[in-house]
Design a protein around this motif. Structure first.
Motif, short mmCIF file in Angstrom:
data_model
loop_
_atom_site.label_atom_id
_atom_site.label_comp_id
_atom_site.label_asym_id
_atom_site.label_seq_id
_atom_site.Cartn_x
_atom_site.Cartn_y
_atom_site.Cartn_z
N SER A 1 76.50 6.90 -13.49
CA SER A 1 77.43 5.80 -13.26
C SER A 1 77.18 5.20 -11.89
CB SER A 1 78.88 6.28 -13.36
OG SER A 1 79.18 7.18 -12.30
N MET A 2 77.81 4.06 -11.68
CA MET A 2 77.82 3.45 -10.36
C MET A 2 79.15 2.75 -10.16
SD MET A 2 75.52 -0.04 -10.45
CE MET A 2 75.99 -0.51 -8.82
N LEU A 3 79.56 2.64 -8.91
CA LEU A 3 80.78 1.95 -8.55
C LEU A 3 80.40 0.53 -8.12
CD1 LEU A 3 83.81 1.84 -7.90
CD2 LEU A 3 83.26 2.74 -5.63
N LEU A 4 81.00 -0.45 -8.74
CA LEU A 4 80.79 -1.84 -8.40
C LEU A 4 82.12 -2.35 -7.85
CD1 LEU A 4 78.94 -4.32 -8.43
CD2 LEU A 4 79.68 -4.74 -10.78
N SER A 5 82.15 -2.58 -6.54
CA SER A 5 83.39 -2.99 -5.90
C SER A 5 83.51 -4.50 -5.86
CB SER A 5 83.44 -2.44 -4.47
OG SER A 5 83.46 -1.04 -4.51
N SER A 6 84.75 -4.97 -5.88
CA SER A 6 85.01 -6.40 -5.92
C SER A 6 86.34 -6.70 -5.26
CB SER A 6 85.05 -6.87 -7.38
OG SER A 6 85.39 -8.23 -7.45
N ALA A 7 86.43 -7.88 -4.67
CA ALA A 7 87.71 -8.34 -4.15
C ALA A 7 88.63 -8.75 -5.31
CB ALA A 7 87.50 -9.52 -3.20
N ASP A 8 88.03 -9.01 -6.47
CA ASP A 8 88.80 -9.37 -7.67
C ASP A 8 88.23 -8.58 -8.86
OD1 ASP A 8 90.15 -10.51 -9.80
OD2 ASP A 8 89.89 -12.57 -9.09
N LYS A 39 80.97 0.99 -20.37
CA LYS A 39 79.88 1.89 -20.76
C LYS A 39 78.77 1.08 -21.42
CE LYS A 39 78.77 6.14 -23.18
NZ LYS A 39 79.21 7.18 -24.11
N PHE A 40 77.58 1.22 -20.86
CA PHE A 40 76.38 0.58 -21.38
C PHE A 40 75.39 1.70 -21.68
CE2 PHE A 40 78.36 -2.52 -18.55
CZ PHE A 40 78.43 -3.63 -19.36
N GLY A 41 75.15 1.98 -22.95
CA GLY A 41 74.31 3.13 -23.29
C GLY A 41 74.99 4.39 -22.79
N GLU A 42 74.27 5.19 -22.02
CA GLU A 42 74.84 6.40 -21.43
C GLU A 42 75.30 6.19 -19.99
OE1 GLU A 42 75.52 9.26 -23.08
OE2 GLU A 42 74.91 8.05 -24.81
N PHE A 43 75.22 4.96 -19.53
CA PHE A 43 75.52 4.63 -18.13
C PHE A 43 76.88 3.96 -18.03
CE2 PHE A 43 75.01 2.23 -14.15
CZ PHE A 43 74.49 3.21 -13.33
N HIS A 44 77.68 4.38 -17.06
CA HIS A 44 79.01 3.82 -16.84
C HIS A 44 79.02 2.97 -15.56
CE1 HIS A 44 79.93 7.22 -19.47
NE2 HIS A 44 80.99 6.53 -19.83
N VAL A 45 79.68 1.83 -15.64
CA VAL A 45 79.93 0.99 -14.47
C VAL A 45 81.43 1.04 -14.22
CG1 VAL A 45 79.82 -1.33 -13.50
CG2 VAL A 45 77.97 -0.51 -14.98
N LEU A 46 81.80 1.53 -13.03
CA LEU A 46 83.20 1.62 -12.64
C LEU A 46 83.47 0.46 -11.69
CD1 LEU A 46 82.04 4.56 -13.21
CD2 LEU A 46 84.09 5.34 -12.07
N ILE A 47 84.41 -0.40 -12.03
CA ILE A 47 84.73 -1.56 -11.20
C ILE A 47 86.08 -1.32 -10.54
CG2 ILE A 47 85.11 -4.05 -11.17
CD1 ILE A 47 83.30 -4.23 -13.66
#
Length: 125
Positions: A8-15, A42-50
């Motif tokens: 996974s990865m953390l994708l940070s945002s102001a919104d 979740k994209f395939g086996e990869f997670h994006v945490l926003i």
């Protein structure tokens, strides 16, 4: 010892809600959940945490530093969805040796590549 797994990865945002909504509409993740304050895609086996962070600006000042590469089955359909969102393209959809490639810019200014590899390109990987 086994090799680490990138999960996974953390994708940070102001919104973060706006950013999550864009990724859901543009790329149709396999799963779209919220938990522990995160918007989890979740994209395939990869997670994006926003999530939000107080130490970031509204736009990414160096969007070329990290680029999402989304491998898709139908690049033209994904490009059409991204067009429908009014997004800007860094590089419009083009054929590169039988594969289709494009780079969109998400609402926070991050670069998002869509890639449809040809069978020949898949075998070479």
């Amino acid at each position: 010892m086994t090799s680490p797994t990138l999960g996974s990865m953390l994708l940070s945002s102001a919104d973060p809600q706006r950013l999550r909504d864009w990724y859901v509409a543009a790329l149709e993740p396999a799963e779209n959940n919220e938990g522990n304050g995160y918007r989890i895609l979740k994209f395939g086996e990869f997670h994006v945490l926003i999530d939000s962070r107080a130490d970031i600006g509204d736009k990414n000042p160096e969007p070329g530093r990290v680029i999402f590469n989304f491998h898709v089955d139908d690049a033209r359909a994904v490009a059409a969805r991204i067009d429908g969102l009014g997004s800007t393209w860094l590089a419009e959809l083009e054929d590169r040796d039988g594969g289709l490639f494009a780079t969109a810019i998400d609402p926070d200014g991050n670069y998002v590549q869509i890639i449809q590899l040809s069978e020949e390109q898949k075998k070479a990987m």
